[in-house]
Motif scaffolding. Structure first.
Motif, mmCIF file in Angstrom:
data_model
loop_
_atom_site.group_PDB
_atom_site.id
_atom_site.type_symbol
_atom_site.label_atom_id
_atom_site.label_comp_id
_atom_site.label_asym_id
_atom_site.label_seq_id
_atom_site.Cartn_x
_atom_site.Cartn_y
_atom_site.Cartn_z
ATOM 1 N N UNK A 91 6.935 28.354 33.369
ATOM 2 C CA UNK A 91 6.470 28.524 31.987
ATOM 3 C C UNK A 91 7.500 28.117 30.930
ATOM 4 N N UNK A 92 8.798 28.176 31.263
ATOM 5 C CA UNK A 92 9.781 28.000 30.188
ATOM 6 C C UNK A 92 10.258 26.554 30.040
ATOM 7 N N UNK A 93 10.517 26.154 28.803
ATOM 8 C CA UNK A 93 11.016 24.813 28.497
ATOM 9 C C UNK A 93 12.067 24.909 27.388
ATOM 10 N N UNK A 94 12.871 23.856 27.275
ATOM 11 C CA UNK A 94 13.771 23.706 26.130
ATOM 12 C C UNK A 94 13.560 22.295 25.594
ATOM 13 N N UNK A 95 13.332 22.189 24.297
ATOM 14 C CA UNK A 95 13.089 20.875 23.695
ATOM 15 C C UNK A 95 14.364 20.343 23.053
ATOM 16 N N UNK A 96 14.658 19.081 23.355
ATOM 17 C CA UNK A 96 15.815 18.404 22.756
ATOM 18 C C UNK A 96 15.273 17.466 21.681
ATOM 19 N N UNK A 97 15.817 17.570 20.492
ATOM 20 C CA UNK A 97 15.337 16.702 19.411
ATOM 21 C C UNK A 97 15.789 15.267 19.645
ATOM 22 N N UNK A 98 15.020 14.343 19.089
ATOM 23 C CA UNK A 98 15.349 12.926 19.237
ATOM 24 C C UNK A 98 16.626 12.613 18.461
ATOM 25 N N UNK A 99 17.421 11.713 19.011
ATOM 26 C CA UNK A 99 18.607 11.243 18.301
ATOM 27 C C UNK A 99 18.559 9.723 18.366
ATOM 28 N N UNK A 100 19.287 9.074 17.511
ATOM 29 C CA UNK A 100 19.333 7.617 17.418
ATOM 30 C C UNK A 100 19.215 6.933 18.789
ATOM 31 N N UNK A 101 18.056 6.344 19.057
ATOM 32 C CA UNK A 101 17.880 5.612 20.312
ATOM 33 C C UNK A 101 17.554 6.487 21.514
ATOM 34 N N UNK A 102 17.660 7.801 21.362
ATOM 35 C CA UNK A 102 17.354 8.708 22.470
ATOM 36 C C UNK A 102 16.072 9.453 22.126
ATOM 37 N N UNK A 103 15.092 9.418 23.020
ATOM 38 C CA UNK A 103 13.826 10.086 22.710
ATOM 39 C C UNK A 103 13.965 11.613 22.757
ATOM 40 N N UNK A 104 13.050 12.309 22.087
ATOM 41 C CA UNK A 104 12.984 13.758 22.241
ATOM 42 C C UNK A 104 12.557 14.045 23.678
ATOM 43 N N UNK A 105 13.008 15.173 24.230
ATOM 44 C CA UNK A 105 12.597 15.496 25.594
ATOM 45 C C UNK A 105 12.328 16.983 25.727
ATOM 46 N N UNK A 106 11.489 17.273 26.709
ATOM 47 C CA UNK A 106 11.222 18.661 27.050
ATOM 48 C C UNK A 106 11.791 18.873 28.443
ATOM 49 N N UNK A 107 12.786 19.756 28.543
ATOM 50 C CA UNK A 107 13.423 19.988 29.845
ATOM 51 C C UNK A 107 12.934 21.298 30.445
ATOM 52 N N UNK A 108 12.739 21.266 31.751
ATOM 53 C CA UNK A 108 12.316 22.479 32.457
ATOM 54 C C UNK A 108 12.910 22.522 33.856
ATOM 55 N N UNK A 109 12.710 23.633 34.554
ATOM 56 C CA UNK A 109 13.217 23.744 35.929
ATOM 57 C C UNK A 109 12.489 22.762 36.830
#
Ligand code: ZN
Ligand code: ZN
Ligand code: ZN
Length: 450
Positions: free
Chosen positions: A270-288
């Motif tokens: 159920x749990x995720x951590x979202x990383x915001x997009x940075x120059x040239x790097x897409x936003x991502x959702x990380x999980x186990x």
């Protein structure tokens, strides 16, 4: 091999009148590879008369210096102190499973799981696969596709346990290095969210609100991080159900290991951590990762408390093995090509340096933790109720050392309340001189238990 000069100096030292003190200091640091050097004094003063009852000063020590152990947990930095740390961690984890060190033995009857939370895949890596005693090929694919970099994504090798390619990608250009270090960076936050989700789910399964659950059940944790060969962390955790007061109180009968396992399963997905997009790097959702291992810790064979405690204690002393001996912070100006590491580790470190430069990702402090491949969490942690603390175990040992000093006459026996103790210490450096190192190693070889 020791140089002739070092050997000559060793012989001179052994002949010197204070060689006994010097050898005793080295012995007290227990073979520590990088002892801390202190200069200073301890005065015991009678507060009524101002009379000095006892004086200890490092001036009487060889070279005017007292050596004390470094107390690192890292086996790569100091095997001897790491061994002490490992043993302490073992006792801490074990006390939470079967009691001892102030934890009642009834804790052994509380439902308890050993859970491994894994990282997701960031690309195909060379793997040692076994079925029973049989060694299997790594990634055999009959009509394997070719990646955009022209590499066939198949490997039929049966890798030996010490094959340096283990954990390294089939195609480094395809491998998601950014994802790997970002996962390490958010693993502590994923863990925190997991424990919250676990409590919420367990309350729901029990038909209680979170607040009502807290009045009946405590969920206690102890966990350790383990680096996989590919350079990403897995977390191993002991998760135990107690009554409202922690290990002293039994959990209610309905709080079962089965319900706990169900809640773990749910919370992990159920749990995720979202990383915001940075120059040239897409936003991502990380999980186990999808691999999840849940085992019951039982006293009746199967997974025993010794096995679990040894396992956790072992990983508590390790760092990122794939970066080898490199376990210090990396200066951002360092030319990574000069680091004595394999290409895979270099790429992981480069990803930390690259991503760490973005303002949006500054909170992850990837540059400072590049040598840990992005992971900046504590290696082993526990919740307040799990068992005793490392501090208590250390204090216990210090007390024993002090008792020994008193009984052997080295420290006078004073009543702590009526004597004023004045201490002054000054840090003057660390490490072993070549002669110290030689003597410490000789001692270790001759008597490994000393
Ligand atoms: Zn040490
Ligand atoms: Zn392979
Ligand atoms: Zn590729």
């Amino acid at each position: 091999m020791a140089s002739p000069d070092t050997v000559a100096e060793l012989i001179a030292r052994l002949d010197a009148p204070d060689h006994g003190r010097w050898a005793a200091q080295l012995r007290r640091t227990g073979g520590c590879r990088q002892p801390i050097h202190l200069r200073g004094h301890v005065l015991h003063v009678d507060p009524a008369t101002g009379r000095r009852l006892h004086t200890y000063t490092t001036a009487t020590e060889p070279g005017g210096i007292l050596r004390v152990p470094c107390k690192t947990r890292r086996a790569s930095r100091c095997p001897s102190c790491a061994e002490t740390y490992r043993a302490d961690t073992y006792h801490l984890i074990r006390a939470g499973l079967v009691g001892g060190k102030g934890v009642p033995p009834t804790v052994a009857t509380h439902p308890c799981l050993f859970v491994t939370l894994t990282a997701p895949s960031f690309g195909l890596v060379h793997t040692r696969r076994e079925r029973g005693a049989k060694l299997l090929p790594c990634h055999p694919r009959r009509n394997a596709r070719t990646c955009p970099h022209g590499r066939v994504l198949s490997c039929t090798a049966k890798h030996s346990a010490d094959d340096p390619r283990l954990g390294e990608p089939l195609c480094p250009e395809c491998y998601d290095y950014s994802g790997s270090v970002l996962f390490n960076a958010v693993a502590p936050e994923l863990w925190r969210r997991f424990t919250e989700a676990l409590r919420r789910r367990f309350a729901k399964l029990s038909g209680l609100t979170l607040k009502a659950l807290k009045e009946k059940v405590t969920i206690s944790f102890a966990k350790v991080a383990e680096y996989q060969r590919r350079g990403v962390v897995h977390l191993h955790a002991v998760i135990r159900l107690d009554g409202p007061d922690g290990p002293e109180s039994p959990p209610p009968g309905w709080a079962s290991a089965e319900a706990l396992a169900q809640a773990v399963q749910h919370a992990v997905s159920a749990v995720t951590v979202t990383i915001t997009a940075a120059d040239g790097e897409p936003a991502r959702v990380l999980k186990w990762g999808t691999q999840l291992d849940i085992r019951r810790i039982a006293m009746d064979g199967g997974l025993t408390e010794q096995a679990v405690a040894s396992y956790i204690a072992k990983y508590a002393t390790k760092a990122a093995e794939c970066v080898g001996a490199l376990d210090q912070r990396i200066n951002p100006l360092t030319d990574l090509d000069t680091l004595p590491i394999r290409d895979h580790a270099r790429r992981l470190i480069a990803a930390c340096m690259h991503l760490g430069a973005f303002d949006e990702l500054a909170d992850l402090r990837l540059i400072q933790w590049a040598h840990m491949l992005g992971f900046r969490g504590h290696f082993s942690t526990k919740s307040r109720h799990y068992s005793t603390t490392l501090g208590d175990i250390r204090a216990d040992r210090t007390e024993r050392v002090r008792a020994e000093a008193i009984t052997t006459g080295r420290l006078p026996l004073f009543d702590e309340d009526t004597v004023l103790v004045i201490t002054h210490w000054e840090y003057v450096g660390k490490g072993l001189s070549p002669v110290d190192a030689l003597l410490a190693s000789l001692r270790l070889e001759v008597n490994p238990d000393a």
